[in-house]
Design a protein around this motif. Structure first.
Motif, PDB file in Angstrom:
ATOM      1  N   MET A  92     -32.639   8.519 -16.576  1.00 17.66           N
ATOM      2  CA  MET A  92     -34.067   8.231 -16.909  1.00 17.66           C
ATOM      3  C   MET A  92     -34.440   6.553 -17.791  1.00 17.66           C
ATOM      4  N   ALA A  93     -33.012   6.597 -18.894  1.00 16.09           N
ATOM      5  CA  ALA A  93     -33.608   5.559 -19.433  1.00 16.09           C
ATOM      6  C   ALA A  93     -34.562   4.631 -18.688  1.00 16.09           C
ATOM      7  N   PRO A  94     -34.464   3.850 -17.267  1.00 21.44           N
ATOM      8  CA  PRO A  94     -35.021   3.574 -16.706  1.00 21.44           C
ATOM      9  C   PRO A  94     -36.405   3.469 -16.576  1.00 21.44           C
TER      10      PRO A  94
ATOM     11  N   VAL B 233     -39.991   2.515 -20.079  1.00 23.00           N
ATOM     12  CA  VAL B 233     -39.884   1.261 -20.695  1.00 23.00           C
ATOM     13  C   VAL B 233     -40.642   0.728 -22.256  1.00 23.00           C
ATOM     14  N   ALA B 234     -39.310   0.339 -23.075  1.00 24.21           N
ATOM     15  CA  ALA B 234     -40.424   0.581 -23.987  1.00 24.21           C
ATOM     16  C   ALA B 234     -41.237  -1.419 -24.114  1.00 24.21           C
TER      17      ALA B 234
END
Length: 65
Positions: free
Chosen positions: A24-26, A29-30
């Motif tokens: 899920m990280a991609p 986006v911060a």
């Protein structure tokens, strides 16, 4: 309110959880970090500091105690 918890939620391993997070990280986006803009002292109002706190801070050295 019910206390029913899905069995799958209680059986997930740490490795599975880490894998889910990595996938899920991609998608999360911060925004780029930026320094906050300074605020003019004339715009700061409504802040009250007790006299005991003001004396404490006033008595501290420049770099803190």
């Amino acid at each position: 309110m019910s206390n029913n918890i899905a069995t799958r939620e209680t059986e997930i391993s740490l490795a599975e959880l880490r894998g889910d997070c990595a996938r899920m990280a991609p998608h999360w986006v911060a925004p780029a970090k930026s320094a906050p803009a300074p605020v003019a002292p004339s715009r700061i109002h409504g802040v009250t500091v007790p006299a005991s706190s003001a004396r404490l801070v006033d008595a501290m050295s420049e770099y803190g105690d």
